[in-house]
Design an enzyme around this catalytic site. Structure first.
Site, mmCIF file in Angstrom:
data_model
loop_
_atom_site.group_PDB
_atom_site.id
_atom_site.type_symbol
_atom_site.label_atom_id
_atom_site.label_comp_id
_atom_site.label_asym_id
_atom_site.label_seq_id
_atom_site.Cartn_x
_atom_site.Cartn_y
_atom_site.Cartn_z
ATOM 1 N NE ARG A 46 -3.099 0.402 3.174
ATOM 2 C CZ ARG A 46 -2.529 0.626 4.371
ATOM 3 N NH1 ARG A 46 -1.813 1.727 4.569
ATOM 4 N NH2 ARG A 46 -2.645 -0.241 5.334
ATOM 5 C CE1 TYR A 98 -14.056 11.658 -17.098
ATOM 6 C CE2 TYR A 98 -13.880 11.715 -14.718
ATOM 7 C CZ TYR A 98 -14.153 11.026 -15.879
ATOM 8 O OH TYR A 98 -14.525 9.714 -15.809
ATOM 9 C CG ASP A 170 -7.013 16.192 -15.535
ATOM 10 O OD1 ASP A 170 -6.306 15.632 -16.388
ATOM 11 O OD2 ASP A 170 -8.049 15.688 -15.077
ATOM 12 C CE LYS A 195 -10.224 8.277 -19.101
ATOM 13 N NZ LYS A 195 -10.544 9.546 -18.497
HETATM 14 C C1 LIG Z 1 -11.063 10.024 -17.279
HETATM 15 C C2 LIG Z 1 -10.617 11.302 -16.705
HETATM 16 C C3 LIG Z 1 -10.462 11.458 -15.327
HETATM 17 C C4 LIG Z 1 -10.792 10.346 -14.361
HETATM 18 O O1 LIG Z 1 -9.959 9.247 -14.525
HETATM 19 P P1 LIG Z 1 -10.394 7.720 -14.238
HETATM 20 O O2 LIG Z 1 -9.159 6.976 -14.541
HETATM 21 O O3 LIG Z 1 -11.541 7.387 -15.129
HETATM 22 O O4 LIG Z 1 -10.784 7.649 -12.797
HETATM 23 C C5 LIG Z 1 -9.981 12.671 -14.870
HETATM 24 N N1 LIG Z 1 -9.706 13.693 -15.711
HETATM 25 C C6 LIG Z 1 -9.853 13.576 -17.041
HETATM 26 C C7 LIG Z 1 -9.519 14.722 -17.922
HETATM 27 C C8 LIG Z 1 -10.316 12.387 -17.578
HETATM 28 O O5 LIG Z 1 -10.479 12.269 -18.903
#
Ligand SMILES: *Cc1c(COP(=O)(O)O)cnc(C)c1O
Length: 378
Positions: A46, A98, A170, A195
């Site tokens: 962890r 998001y 982000d 992604k």
């Molecule tokens: C998908 C996404 C998230 C969240 O990520 P997960 O892996 O689905 O929890 C956060 N920010 C952006 C821009 C995203 O496309």
């Protein structure tokens, strides 16, 4: 080392005793102590794990950060980073976020004493006007999801520095291959590793990269306490994905440019949102702070009926949530990513029932365009 090389050799090719080329999956929950009060380098997965540490070092190197933390999803990374901010406090966030981040901020963090203002962070003067005595951070996505609004990261960083705020970016959409927010002055970079970093639509992952030892220490404490860590096998998959990140991004971006242009010429399409159009609002800032435009395109059609027809008729594009993988996906934000946003607000922002978003993959672009062509036909 240059970026493409770092994706493969960020560890300087230090070898373990077997000389393994790829990082082994260290599937152990715990690690044996060497003596009383003498733990090994790792003690419990962890907190840390060799496979994960290797991946985290690579991601920290790619983003130019002090340290990276690998989470079980993008949302767990956002959640952990928001725990750095103790209420009562105020945060200014992009208004085109998001959907999951928006849900977290509005329906979870708000009840922990964090007050939010949502604004187009591309408009620096409006951001400045919102700063209060208790403001602690600016949170931004650029380009944003799904409207592709571009924010000037260095301008936001200058503002954050002036007022002693954290700048959190982000960077999921462009990845460090195209945009490196820490070099532009951001304090924390967040990723949904699900992604582009992973890139194969097969694993969930998230990252937080910090620019200082102080933030690294604070986030390490939160990390080991909340336990949203990325499992060793998933670390292996994400690391494998990162090896081809530059190749995939180049192909994806080239495909996206063609498709965005094609969409724009269709009479059924009212508006196309794509960061790479020379006449788009954020183009100048994009050129200044990023080296590519990525693979995300949103567009508004003339009617809801056509949007539904396209979703039903596509054969190569897959009608599915998510983005950033090798397969091209098409989504209906109204029913998927933005289902939780009140209808009036959604429509006011242009995310109507005729609005679709695509994540371009690495297929042959002619197949993608032909697929859209047949899906547009009655
Ligand atoms: C998908 C996404 C998230 C969240 O990520 P997960 O892996 O689905 O929890 C956060 N920010 C952006 C821009 C995203 O496309």
């Amino acid at each position: 080392m240059r970026f493409e090389t770092l994706c493969l050799h960020a560890d300087g090719n230090k070898k373990d005793e077997w000389g393994t080329l790829t990082t082994p999956i260290c599937q152990s929950a715990t690690f044996v102590h060497k003596g009383v009060g003498v733990p090994s380098e790792y003690s419990y997965t962890r907190l840390s794990n060799p496979t994960r540490a290797h991946l985290e070092n690579t991601v920290a190197a790619l983003e130019g950060g002090e340290a990276a933390f690998a989470f079980s999803s993008g949302m767990s990374a956002v959640t952990a980073v928001m725990k750095l901010i103790k209420g009562p406090a105020h945060v200014i966030a992009s208004d085109d976020l998001y959907g999951g981040s928006l849900r977290l901020f509005r329906n979870v963090n708000t009840f922990e004493g964090i007050d939010f203002d949502f604004v187009n962070t591309g408009d620096i003067n409006r951001v400045k006007l919102l700063i209060r005595k208790d403001t602690k951070a600016i949170y931004c996505e650029t380009p944003s999801n799904p409207l592709m609004q571009v924010s000037d990261i260095s301008a936001l960083a200058a503002l954050a520095r002036e007022y002693g705020l954290l700048l959190i970016v982000d960077n999921t959409f462009l990845t460090p291959y195209y945009q490196q927010p820490i070099a532009l002055g951001a304090d924390i970079v967040i990723h949904s590793g699900t992604k582009y970093l992973g890139g194969h639509n097969d694993t969930l992952a998230g990252f937080a990269v910090v620019n200082s030892a102080d933030l690294a220490e604070k986030l390490a404490y939160i990390y080991k306490t909340i336990g949203a860590c990325l499992a060793p096998f998933d670390c292996f998959l994400i690391e494998r994905g990162i090896k081809t990140l530059p190749l995939r991004m180049d192909k994806i971006s080239a495909n996206a440019e063609r498709i965005a242009g094609w969409l724009r010429r269709r009479k059924e399409v009212k508006k196309v949102y794509y960061a790479g159009f020379k006449d788009s609002k954020g183009y100048k800032v994009s050129k200044k702070q990023a080296t590519g435009f990525g693979g995300m395109i949103s567009f508004e059609l003339q009617s809801r009926a056509l949007a539904e027809q396209i979703l039903c008729k596509v054969k190569v594009f897959q009608y599915a949530e998510s983005l950033g993988g090798v397969e091209s996906l098409i989504t209906y934000p109204m029913l998927q990513t933005h289902a939780d946003v009140p209808e009036k607000e959604r429509n006011a922002r242009g995310i109507t029932d005729a609005f679709l978003r695509i994540s371009v993959g690495i297929e042959n672009v002619d197949d993608l365009i032909e697929d859209l062509e047949q899906a547009f036909k009655k």
